[in-house]
Design an enzyme around this catalytic site. Structure first.
Site, PDB file in Angstrom:
ATOM      1  N   GLY A  10       0.847  -1.196   0.000  1.00 43.77           N
ATOM      2  CA  GLY A  10       0.000   0.000   0.000  1.00 43.77           C
ATOM      3  C   GLY A  10       0.878   1.241   0.000  1.00 43.77           C
ATOM      4  O   GLY A  10       1.994   1.218   0.540  1.00 43.77           O
ATOM      5  N   GLY A  12      -0.785   4.739  -0.128  1.00 45.84           N
ATOM      6  CA  GLY A  12      -1.622   5.940  -0.080  1.00 45.84           C
ATOM      7  C   GLY A  12      -1.036   6.919   0.931  1.00 45.84           C
ATOM      8  O   GLY A  12       0.165   6.916   1.219  1.00 45.84           O
ATOM      9  N   TRP A  14      -1.459   7.230   4.321  1.00 44.40           N
ATOM     10  CA  TRP A  14      -0.897   6.605   5.520  1.00 44.40           C
ATOM     11  C   TRP A  14       0.161   5.554   5.125  1.00 44.40           C
ATOM     12  O   TRP A  14       1.187   5.414   5.784  1.00 44.40           O
ATOM     13  CB  TRP A  14      -2.015   5.992   6.349  1.00 44.40           C
ATOM     14  CG  TRP A  14      -1.693   5.335   7.669  1.00 44.40           C
ATOM     15  CD1 TRP A  14      -2.308   4.210   8.154  1.00 44.40           C
ATOM     16  CD2 TRP A  14      -0.767   5.746   8.696  1.00 44.40           C
ATOM     17  NE1 TRP A  14      -1.804   3.905   9.409  1.00 44.40           N
ATOM     18  CE2 TRP A  14      -0.865   4.825   9.760  1.00 44.40           C
ATOM     19  CE3 TRP A  14       0.144   6.804   8.794  1.00 44.40           C
ATOM     20  CZ2 TRP A  14      -0.094   4.919  10.916  1.00 44.40           C
ATOM     21  CZ3 TRP A  14       0.923   6.899   9.959  1.00 44.40           C
ATOM     22  CH2 TRP A  14       0.798   5.965  10.994  1.00 44.40           C
ATOM     23  N   LYS A 121      -8.224   0.215   8.568  1.00 42.87           N
ATOM     24  CA  LYS A 121      -9.415   0.392   9.386  1.00 42.87           C
ATOM     25  C   LYS A 121     -10.646   0.030   8.567  1.00 42.87           C
ATOM     26  O   LYS A 121     -10.991   0.731   7.626  1.00 42.87           O
ATOM     27  CB  LYS A 121      -9.462   1.837   9.897  1.00 42.87           C
ATOM     28  CG  LYS A 121      -8.282   2.104  10.868  1.00 42.87           C
ATOM     29  CD  LYS A 121      -8.095   3.536  11.299  1.00 42.87           C
ATOM     30  CE  LYS A 121      -6.962   3.616  12.327  1.00 42.87           C
ATOM     31  NZ  LYS A 121      -6.592   4.984  12.704  1.00 42.87           N
ATOM     32  N   LYS A 206     -14.505   3.894  14.938  1.00 42.40           N
ATOM     33  CA  LYS A 206     -14.436   5.351  15.162  1.00 42.40           C
ATOM     34  C   LYS A 206     -14.677   6.126  13.870  1.00 42.40           C
ATOM     35  O   LYS A 206     -15.080   7.286  13.907  1.00 42.40           O
ATOM     36  CB  LYS A 206     -13.134   5.754  15.859  1.00 42.40           C
ATOM     37  CG  LYS A 206     -11.839   5.482  15.085  1.00 42.40           C
ATOM     38  CD  LYS A 206     -11.464   6.549  14.096  1.00 42.40           C
ATOM     39  CE  LYS A 206     -10.413   6.041  13.140  1.00 42.40           C
ATOM     40  NZ  LYS A 206     -10.111   6.987  12.048  1.00 42.40           N
ATOM     41  N   ASN A 300     -12.905  11.644   7.126  1.00 41.13           N
ATOM     42  CA  ASN A 300     -14.314  11.246   7.242  1.00 41.13           C
ATOM     43  C   ASN A 300     -15.158  12.407   7.748  1.00 41.13           C
ATOM     44  O   ASN A 300     -16.235  12.686   7.242  1.00 41.13           O
ATOM     45  CB  ASN A 300     -14.437  10.046   8.196  1.00 41.13           C
ATOM     46  CG  ASN A 300     -13.995   8.747   7.543  1.00 41.13           C
ATOM     47  OD1 ASN A 300     -14.656   8.229   6.664  1.00 41.13           O
ATOM     48  ND2 ASN A 300     -12.850   8.239   7.970  1.00 41.13           N
ATOM     49  N   LYS A 328      -9.133   7.767   0.066  1.00 45.63           N
ATOM     50  CA  LYS A 328     -10.404   7.076   0.230  1.00 45.63           C
ATOM     51  C   LYS A 328     -10.966   7.206   1.641  1.00 45.63           C
ATOM     52  O   LYS A 328     -10.217   7.118   2.615  1.00 45.63           O
ATOM     53  CB  LYS A 328     -10.222   5.581  -0.069  1.00 45.63           C
ATOM     54  CG  LYS A 328      -9.706   5.283  -1.469  1.00 45.63           C
ATOM     55  CD  LYS A 328     -10.775   5.539  -2.502  1.00 45.63           C
ATOM     56  CE  LYS A 328     -10.247   5.250  -3.912  1.00 45.63           C
ATOM     57  NZ  LYS A 328     -11.112   5.819  -4.950  1.00 45.63           N
TER      58      LYS A 328
HETATM   59  P1  NAD Z   1      -5.624   6.557   0.904  1.00 49.31           P
HETATM   60  O1  NAD Z   1      -6.873   6.981   1.558  1.00 49.31           O
HETATM   61  O2  NAD Z   1      -4.606   7.591   0.613  1.00 49.31           O
HETATM   62  O3  NAD Z   1      -6.065   5.805  -0.436  1.00 49.31           O
HETATM   63  C1  NAD Z   1      -5.379   5.903  -1.638  1.00 49.31           C
HETATM   64  C2  NAD Z   1      -4.672   4.608  -1.956  1.00 49.31           C
HETATM   65  O4  NAD Z   1      -5.589   3.635  -2.484  1.00 49.31           O
HETATM   66  C3  NAD Z   1      -3.618   4.824  -3.028  1.00 49.31           C
HETATM   67  O5  NAD Z   1      -2.425   4.154  -2.701  1.00 49.31           O
HETATM   68  C4  NAD Z   1      -4.264   4.186  -4.237  1.00 49.31           C
HETATM   69  O6  NAD Z   1      -3.307   3.684  -5.162  1.00 49.31           O
HETATM   70  C5  NAD Z   1      -5.004   3.043  -3.609  1.00 49.31           C
HETATM   71  N1  NAD Z   1      -5.976   2.460  -4.504  1.00 49.31           N
HETATM   72  C6  NAD Z   1      -6.924   3.099  -5.240  1.00 49.31           C
HETATM   73  N2  NAD Z   1      -7.609   2.204  -5.984  1.00 49.31           N
HETATM   74  C7  NAD Z   1      -7.083   0.990  -5.704  1.00 49.31           C
HETATM   75  C8  NAD Z   1      -7.379  -0.340  -6.134  1.00 49.31           C
HETATM   76  N3  NAD Z   1      -8.360  -0.581  -7.006  1.00 49.31           N
HETATM   77  N4  NAD Z   1      -6.644  -1.353  -5.634  1.00 49.31           N
HETATM   78  C9  NAD Z   1      -5.691  -1.131  -4.727  1.00 49.31           C
HETATM   79  N5  NAD Z   1      -5.353   0.095  -4.286  1.00 49.31           N
HETATM   80  C10 NAD Z   1      -6.059   1.132  -4.768  1.00 49.31           C
HETATM   81  O7  NAD Z   1      -4.950   5.364   1.749  1.00 49.31           O
HETATM   82  P2  NAD Z   1      -4.301   5.477   3.219  1.00 49.31           P
HETATM   83  O8  NAD Z   1      -4.475   6.838   3.789  1.00 49.31           O
HETATM   84  O9  NAD Z   1      -2.931   4.925   3.124  1.00 49.31           O
HETATM   85  O10 NAD Z   1      -5.246   4.525   4.083  1.00 49.31           O
HETATM   86  C11 NAD Z   1      -5.070   3.130   4.169  1.00 49.31           C
HETATM   87  C12 NAD Z   1      -5.723   2.619   5.447  1.00 49.31           C
HETATM   88  O11 NAD Z   1      -5.092   3.253   6.564  1.00 49.31           O
HETATM   89  C13 NAD Z   1      -7.220   2.930   5.571  1.00 49.31           C
HETATM   90  O12 NAD Z   1      -7.892   1.847   6.138  1.00 49.31           O
HETATM   91  C14 NAD Z   1      -7.257   4.114   6.516  1.00 49.31           C
HETATM   92  O13 NAD Z   1      -8.441   4.177   7.281  1.00 49.31           O
HETATM   93  C15 NAD Z   1      -6.071   3.825   7.408  1.00 49.31           C
HETATM   94  N6  NAD Z   1      -5.504   5.018   8.076  1.00 49.31           N
HETATM   95  C16 NAD Z   1      -5.342   6.193   7.417  1.00 49.31           C
HETATM   96  C17 NAD Z   1      -4.800   7.295   8.074  1.00 49.31           C
HETATM   97  C18 NAD Z   1      -4.594   8.629   7.405  1.00 49.31           C
HETATM   98  O14 NAD Z   1      -4.453   9.644   8.101  1.00 49.31           O
HETATM   99  N7  NAD Z   1      -4.551   8.693   6.086  1.00 49.31           N
HETATM  100  C19 NAD Z   1      -4.390   7.165   9.400  1.00 49.31           C
HETATM  101  C20 NAD Z   1      -4.551   5.952  10.047  1.00 49.31           C
HETATM  102  C21 NAD Z   1      -5.121   4.874   9.361  1.00 49.31           C
HETATM  103  P1  13P Z   2      -9.650   9.710   8.425  1.00 51.82           P
HETATM  104  O1  13P Z   2      -9.604   8.561   7.431  1.00 51.82           O
HETATM  105  O2  13P Z   2     -11.021  10.143   8.784  1.00 51.82           O
HETATM  106  O3  13P Z   2      -8.784  10.871   7.977  1.00 51.82           O
HETATM  107  O4  13P Z   2      -8.997   9.162   9.772  1.00 51.82           O
HETATM  108  C1  13P Z   2      -7.630   8.950   9.803  1.00 51.82           C
HETATM  109  C2  13P Z   2      -7.266   8.105  10.963  1.00 51.82           C
HETATM  110  O5  13P Z   2      -7.601   6.936  10.993  1.00 51.82           O
HETATM  111  C3  13P Z   2      -6.489   8.728  12.063  1.00 51.82           C
HETATM  112  O6  13P Z   2      -6.027   7.788  12.977  1.00 51.82           O
END
Ligand code: NAD
Ligand code: 13P
Length: 381
Positions: A10, A12, A14, A121, A206, A300, A328
């Site tokens: 992954g 994205g 995070w 999550k 959450k 969110n 996303k």
């Molecule tokens: P993101 O929200 O930035 O999503 C974009 C990612 O999804 C990109 O890498 C994209 O290439 C990928 N993507 C899009 N279409 C796809 C497909 N068809 N197949 C596979 N990948 C595809 O992602 P993120 O922020 O890294 O979040 C990942 C997880 O971590 C989520 O469950 C999120 O809740 C959790 N999280 C996020 C944060 C934050 O602040 N961003 C913090 C803690 C936890």
């Molecule tokens: P959001 O996806 O709502 O930005 O939450 C990020 C998160 O999980 C922080 O711990």
């Protein structure tokens, strides 16, 4: 060699920050190979270049984490099979809806004795019932899978601002300690607890509460939707049925009420699904701290606010695409998944906040329903 090799599945917002954190540690710790592979779901940028090529040339994920150097030892790889083939530690961090497909692509491709950890999550709901993402990984790939969740807004950690996180593990404390070691930095403090389901459900649920918090922010409830309940003495009719009692308390904002009720529903739902879930988990970073940070500053919350401002006329998909540039949301689909569980098990009445969030998201109730007092429901005071 007996050194561990880490791949991040992954990339994205995070995912990129996780790769940066890990890569800063593999350079320092003798027990890990320096290089960290990061699997990238390949895409073409508006310039015509491939995202992977740009990451490897500039050392930045220009689309999902612009302006931040990942570390020269992070190598982006668009080939999933190649990215994992030498790794014995896999970090899963994609939006949850893509994990089933990713797991299918990984079956039979892993090194022996691989350990996994999920930073994802969300959950999947099957005929047999709900399945957490770490359980999906474990089952599909036949590997042990820990989780890491916490109050972790990725963009803040990218700037090396202090935060905490919780590793949840099932049995093997040694493996949990290895993950703690891999993630810990002076600005990222990680603690392990023996409660995988509790930690993962905190992180997952959450996001539903954060949608509710966003709705409250987006409603036109006077000039400040975060005013204390006592200032709203005249608008008793605007109180939701589940906020009735709070009406009598001073200085509680709607937001605080949403968070409190949300936390109670999170705990109740988690324990109904998995009786082993511990109360103490809700006091770790993955619990109350993540709830607060996401309700105040998450994606969110932000998109749900825009949805409520539009009076529910614009769709979440449209707003997500417009506001998040490819990132996303997890809360809307999680609300739907939770609702399916509530419906199947006959628990709808027990979880008015979770249920209302989904009903608003799918358009069967207006956003104002999050705080509307219904004359048809019995008064609760
Ligand atoms: P993101 O929200 O930035 O999503 C974009 C990612 O999804 C990109 O890498 C994209 O290439 C990928 N993507 C899009 N279409 C796809 C497909 N068809 N197949 C596979 N990948 C595809 O992602 P993120 O922020 O890294 O979040 C990942 C997880 O971590 C989520 O469950 C999120 O809740 C959790 N999280 C996020 C944060 C934050 O602040 N961003 C913090 C803690 C936890
Ligand atoms: P959001 O996806 O709502 O930005 O939450 C990020 C998160 O999980 C922080 O711990």
């Amino acid at each position: 060699s007996h050194k561990s090799r880490v791949t991040v599945v992954g990339s994205g917002n995070w995912g990129s920050v996780a790769a940066k954190l890990i890569a800063s540690n593999t350079l320092k710790l003798g027990s890990f190979h320096d290089e960290v592979r990061m699997w990238v779901f390949e895409e073409k940028l508006p310039s015509g270049e491939k995202l992977t090529d740009v990451i490897n040339r500039t050392n930045e994920n220009v689309k999902y984490l612009p302006g931040i150097k990942l570390g020269k030892n992070v190598i982006a790889d668009p080939d999933l099979e190649n990215a994992v083939k030498d790794a014995n530690m896999l970090v899963f961090v994609t939006p949850h809806q893509f994990m089933e497909g990713i797991c299918k692509g990984l079956v039979g491709k892993l090194h022996a004795n691989v350990e996994g950890i999920s930073l994802i999550k969300g959950m999947e709901v099957k005929k047999e019932g709900p399945q957490m993402i770490s359980a999906l990984v474990s089952k599909q790939l036949g590997i042990n899978c820990c989780v890491l969740m916490g109050a972790n807004i990725a963009n803040e950690i990218a700037l090396e601002k202090f935060s905490e996180a919780t590793v949840g593990y099932r049995e093997n404390r040694e493996t949990a300690d290895k993950w703690v070691q891999l993630f810990s930095t002076p600005y990222f403090m990680v603690t392990a607890v023996q409660d995988v389901e509790g930690v993962e459900l905190c992180g997952t649920l959450k996001n539903v509460v954060a949608i509710a918090a966003g709705f409250v922010d987006g409603l036109d409830m006077g000039n400040n939707t975060k005013v204390s309940v006592s200032n709203k003495a005249t608008s008793v009719r605007c109180m939701p049925v589940f906020l009735c009692l709070l009406f009598y308390l001073d200085c509680l904002s709607y937001q605080a009420a949403i968070m409190r009720i949300g936390l109670r529903e999170m705990r109740a739902f988690s324990k109904l699904l998995f009786p082993s879930v511990k109360d103490s988990t809700f006091f770790e970073s993955c619990g109350v701290a993540d709830l607060i940070t996401t309700c105040l500053g998450g994606r969110n919350r932000k998109v749900a606010e825009a949805f409520a401002k539009s009076g529910g006329k614009r769709s979440f998909d449209e707003l997500e695409a417009e506001m998040l540039q490819g990132q996303k949301l997890q809360g809307v689909s999680t609300a739907k998944e939770v609702y399916e569980v509530l419906t199947h098990r006959g628990w709808l009445e027990l979880f008015p906040l979770f249920a209302t969030v989904n009903e608003i998201c799918i358009g069967s109730l207006p956003p104002s329903a999050i705080v509307e007092y219904s004359e048809h429901k019995p008064k609760c005071s």
